[in-house]
Design an enzyme around this catalytic site. Structure first.
Site, short mmCIF file in Angstrom:
data_model
loop_
_atom_site.label_atom_id
_atom_site.label_comp_id
_atom_site.label_asym_id
_atom_site.label_seq_id
_atom_site.Cartn_x
_atom_site.Cartn_y
_atom_site.Cartn_z
N ASP A 139 3.79 6.61 6.78
CA ASP A 139 4.90 7.03 7.63
C ASP A 139 4.58 8.41 8.19
OD1 ASP A 139 7.27 7.93 8.72
OD2 ASP A 139 8.52 7.41 7.00
N GLU A 146 2.77 7.20 22.02
CA GLU A 146 4.07 6.54 21.93
C GLU A 146 4.48 6.22 20.49
OE1 GLU A 146 4.57 3.53 25.00
OE2 GLU A 146 3.39 4.72 26.41
N HIS A 188 9.31 7.31 17.89
CA HIS A 188 9.91 6.54 16.80
C HIS A 188 10.22 7.41 15.57
CE1 HIS A 188 9.57 2.37 18.10
NE2 HIS A 188 8.32 2.54 18.47
C1 LIG Z 1 4.64 1.85 21.08
S1 LIG Z 1 3.60 1.49 19.70
C2 LIG Z 1 2.10 2.32 20.16
C3 LIG Z 1 0.91 1.82 19.40
C4 LIG Z 1 -0.43 2.45 19.77
N1 LIG Z 1 -0.40 3.90 19.65
C5 LIG Z 1 -0.81 2.06 21.17
O1 LIG Z 1 -0.64 2.90 22.05
O2 LIG Z 1 -1.26 0.92 21.40
C6 LIG Z 1 4.27 2.57 18.42
C7 LIG Z 1 3.51 2.51 17.13
O3 LIG Z 1 3.98 3.51 16.25
C8 LIG Z 1 4.08 2.96 14.96
N2 LIG Z 1 5.09 3.73 14.20
C9 LIG Z 1 6.41 3.80 14.44
N3 LIG Z 1 7.01 4.61 13.55
C10 LIG Z 1 6.04 5.07 12.73
C11 LIG Z 1 6.04 5.93 11.60
N4 LIG Z 1 7.15 6.49 11.14
N5 LIG Z 1 4.85 6.19 11.00
C12 LIG Z 1 3.71 5.62 11.45
N6 LIG Z 1 3.66 4.79 12.51
C13 LIG Z 1 4.81 4.52 13.14
C14 LIG Z 1 4.48 1.52 15.19
O4 LIG Z 1 4.25 0.70 14.07
C15 LIG Z 1 3.60 1.19 16.40
O5 LIG Z 1 2.33 0.81 15.97
#
Ligand SMILES: C[S@@+](CC[C@H](N)C(=O)[O-])C[C@H]1O[C@@H](n2cnc3c(N)ncnc32)[C@H](O)[C@@H]1O
Length: 274
Positions: A120, A139, A143
């Site tokens: 996380d 991106e 989140h």
């Molecule tokens: C919009 S996607 C972008 C994925 C990748 N960076 C790309 O551009 O193809 C957002 C990513 O952030 C991850 N994510 C969201 N919250 C997170 C957290 N608290 N810790 C780690 N990863 C997280 C999601 O699982 C997802 O893989």
């Protein structure tokens, strides 16, 4: 994993199949001024251009160890390994995406140079102090429940002189509470964001984390063309169980007008560890 993060994971468990319909990069595209995004192929090319620009801003070199924070299905990690001969550690909170990323790395024959860890990004990262030469993050920040901790952790893991290069969803600076509620809140509810920050709020957090902000950039016109992809996603929603959650029918037109009217934008930032 907290309740909010469980919702994020559920969202990606459900919707990754649908997002992959728009290509392996799970982020928006970067368009040339005046370019019209009339086809899916154009979106795929524009999303790849976004990756290339964010990676380029991190000034990676062959042999660098790079962190990709919130690494999706490993597409950026594979690009770093193959095009730039970097070794990469991708972290992600979504185990099902890590599984896909590992498979992709094995298929590409780069599994010795790329690894993926479940973590996380709002908490301590599973990396030693000053253990990476560069960080890219696309991106994922949007989140995060705790972006201050995320940037502090990035600062801790980066070696002195290393760069953090990020791209994200942003609200325009200086929105009133009422404008934020009207134009941004619905987007957060549907895509599972705690809130959408501003470029200047990110700059402040980066500085508070002890990083030097090199630049922040509102992608403005180069990002707005993504509303056409949004429209394609919206048409898919009717047929897609993964995207049926959230309030898509209301959210898509709200995001489209927020984007067109400048309440919403994409942006990039680059910061350096002193
Ligand atoms: C919009 S996607 C972008 C994925 C990748 N960076 C790309 O551009 O193809 C957002 C990513 O952030 C991850 N994510 C969201 N919250 C997170 C957290 N608290 N810790 C780690 N990863 C997280 C999601 O699982 C997802 O893989």
């Amino acid at each position: 994993v907290g309740a909010f993060e469980s919702d994020v994971v559920r969202h990606y468990d459900d919707a990754t199949v649908e997002y992959r319909f728009f290509g392996e990069n799970l982020h928006w595209g970067l368009y040339a001024a005046g370019e019209a995004a009339t086809s899916k192929a154009q979106h795929v090319a524009a999303a790849q251009r976004m990756t290339a620009e964010v990676v380029s801003a991190a000034e990676v070199r062959a042999g660098y160890r790079v962190l990709d924070a919130g690494c999706g299905i490993g597409t950026t990690a594979l690009y770093l390994a193959r095009q730039h001969a970097c070794s990469v550690v991708g972290v992600n909170i979504t185990a099902s995406q890590i599984e896909i990323a590992r498979k992709k790395a094995a298929e590409a024959g780069v599994e010795d140079h790329v690894s993926f860890e479940l973590a996380d990004c709002s908490k301590a990262l599973p990396l030693d102090d000053a253990s990476v030469d560069a960080i890219v993050t696309m991106e994922c920040g949007v989140h995060l429940a705790d972006r201050a901790t995320f940037f502090r952790e990035c600062a801790r893991c980066l070696r002195p002189g290393g760069l953090l290069s990020g791209e994200d969803w942003f609200a325009r600076d200086g929105l009133s509470q009422d404008e934020y509620t009207r134009h941004i809140q619905l987007i957060c509810d549907t895509w599972v964001f705690p809130d959408i920050g501003t470029l200047s709020s990110y700059a402040r957090l980066l500085e508070d984390a002890g990083l030097e902000v090199r630049r922040t950039l509102d992608l403005a016109e180069r990002a707005r063309e993504n509303v056409r992809t949004l429209d394609r996603i919206r048409r898919l929603v009717a047929y897609s169980p993964g995207l049926r959650t959230g309030r898509w029918a209301e959210m898509a037109p709200a995001l489209e007008s927020a984007w067109r009217d400048g309440y919403f934008t994409l942006g990039t930032y680059v910061a350096r560890k002193p």
